[in-house]
Design an enzyme around this catalytic site. Structure first.
Site, PDB file in Angstrom:
ATOM      1  N   LYS A  53       4.706   4.944  -7.739  1.00  0.00           N
ATOM      2  CA  LYS A  53       3.309   4.494  -7.620  1.00  0.00           C
ATOM      3  C   LYS A  53       2.605   4.606  -8.972  1.00  0.00           C
ATOM      4  CE  LYS A  53       2.821   5.841  -2.842  1.00  0.00           C
ATOM      5  NZ  LYS A  53       2.665   6.999  -1.963  1.00  0.00           N
ATOM      6  N   GLN A  97      -0.149  12.165  -0.609  1.00  0.00           N
ATOM      7  CA  GLN A  97       1.188  11.806  -0.131  1.00  0.00           C
ATOM      8  C   GLN A  97       1.546  12.623   1.121  1.00  0.00           C
ATOM      9  OE1 GLN A  97       3.107   9.333  -1.360  1.00  0.00           O
ATOM     10  NE2 GLN A  97       4.755   9.750   0.092  1.00  0.00           N
ATOM     11  N   ASP A 120      -5.162   4.276   1.604  1.00  0.00           N
ATOM     12  CA  ASP A 120      -4.090   4.303   2.605  1.00  0.00           C
ATOM     13  C   ASP A 120      -4.555   3.716   3.947  1.00  0.00           C
ATOM     14  OD1 ASP A 120      -1.523   5.236   2.033  1.00  0.00           O
ATOM     15  OD2 ASP A 120      -2.175   7.331   1.956  1.00  0.00           O
TER      16      ASP A 120
HETATM   17  N1  GUN Z   1       4.441   8.833   3.055  1.00  0.00           N
HETATM   18  C1  GUN Z   1       5.238   7.785   3.391  1.00  0.00           C
HETATM   19  N2  GUN Z   1       4.544   6.636   3.377  1.00  0.00           N
HETATM   20  C2  GUN Z   1       3.289   6.948   3.007  1.00  0.00           C
HETATM   21  C3  GUN Z   1       2.126   6.175   2.783  1.00  0.00           C
HETATM   22  O1  GUN Z   1       2.083   4.950   2.947  1.00  0.00           O
HETATM   23  N3  GUN Z   1       1.030   6.876   2.374  1.00  0.00           N
HETATM   24  C4  GUN Z   1       1.028   8.231   2.222  1.00  0.00           C
HETATM   25  N4  GUN Z   1      -0.100   8.816   1.848  1.00  0.00           N
HETATM   26  N5  GUN Z   1       2.099   8.971   2.420  1.00  0.00           N
HETATM   27  C5  GUN Z   1       3.223   8.335   2.805  1.00  0.00           C
END
Ligand code: GUN
Length: 301
Positions: A53, A97, A120
């Protein structure tokens, strides 16, 4: 024509458009869109996602803030970090995350994120607005990326199509069903307690698999010509070697499918591209500016 839905290529073109949008924002609006990512602990898959990311955020010309906190960080300290980012005008998007270590209440953390910075789309107001069709919510990246792939193939309107979503998580299954419904598809959600899943999926024009069970979906579940979106990313061992597979048995299903996403290279690359897209949208709203027109084509309506 190839049956493969090339998520990698679509994500690349989305990232190129994001890059142009970022340039426009920098020169016309005089700020740099920024995304902050918070990682708590040492989950290896999470570390890979977070690094990826950060890299893509910077490649698109945006600013990336990363906070890597030790696994024993208290819930209070994570909340304090979220609060600090909520109040920082240089930060436009916040992602914590998941999964978080067991001693931290995920719901509490997610709902502490400012609604306008929740890129998100997991926070209660954003997810509630998506569910009720009100406001202009930020939308969960994985299901939104799946919808973009489907709309790229079918156009915006999915009227008359039967879609079956396998899985009912808040992160993928539920928002996916809501997005498909808003696009006028007819929706069924199946899950671990559903009887005769295969009979139901066999009626579907579109199947979205998001259960986290390696290669569960077989050719016998699929109507000839159906479109298959595979959200699963499962690591399995084959001949002593690690391999990534989806929730769909690709080799079995591909011959009957009309179109199918591969794993890797399908849904995965779209998720991060949509995260950057959401961060741009969030930044423009926070600065009372219109979203650059180049991103209009990714709108869901
Ligand atoms: N863990 C796995 N996929 C995601 C996501 O799309 N966002 C977040 N914050 N954590 C994740």
């Amino acid at each position: 024509m190839s049956k493969i839905i090339d998520g990698k290529a679509l994500a690349k073109s989305l990232r190129q458009d994001i890059k142009s949008a970022v340039n426009e924002i920098k020169s016309e609006y005089n700020y740099t869109p920024a995304l902050a990512v918070v990682l708590v602990g040492e989950n290896p898959a999470s570390k890979v996602y977070v690094n990826s990311k950060a890299k893509q955020t910077v490649e698109c010309g945006m600013e990336s803030f990363e906070f890597k906190l030790p696994a024993d960080t208290s819930e209070q300290d994570v909340l304090a970090k979220v609060e600090e980012l909520n109040n920082d005008p240089k930060v436009h998007g916040i992602l914590v995350q998941l999964p978080l270590p067991k001693h931290i209440n995920e719901e509490k953390i997610i709902n502490a994120i400012a609604v306008e910075k929740d890129v998100d789309g997991f926070q209660i107001i954003n997810s509630g607005q998506l569910a009720t069709g009100t406001g202009s919510p930020l939308i969960a990246c994985t299901p939104y990326g799946c919808l973009m792939m489907l709309q790229d193939k079918y156009g915006k309107d999915l009227s008359g199509l039967n879609a079956v979503v396998i899985g009912r998580s808040n992160i993928v299954g539920k928002p996916m069903a809501q997005l498909l419904l808003d696009a006028n598809a007819t929706i069924t959600i199946v899950h671990s307690r559903t009887k005769n899943i295969e009979e139901i999926t066999k009626q579907a024009d579109i199947v979205v698999a998001a259960v986290g069970r390696p290669e569960m979906v077989k050719a016998s579940w699929i109507k000839q010509g159906a479109t298959i979106i595979d959200v699963g990313i499962n690591r399995i061992e084959v001949d002593g070697k690690g391999k990534l597979v989806g929730d769909v048995d690709f080799a079995d299903v591909e011959p009957v499918a009309g179109a199918i996403t591969p794993v890797p290279g399908g849904v995965g690359p779209m998720t991060i591209a949509v995260l950057l897209h959401n961060s741009i949208v969030a930044s423009c709203r926070q600065n009372n500016k219109p979203v650059p027109k180049i991103l209009d084509r990714y709108n869901r309506f």
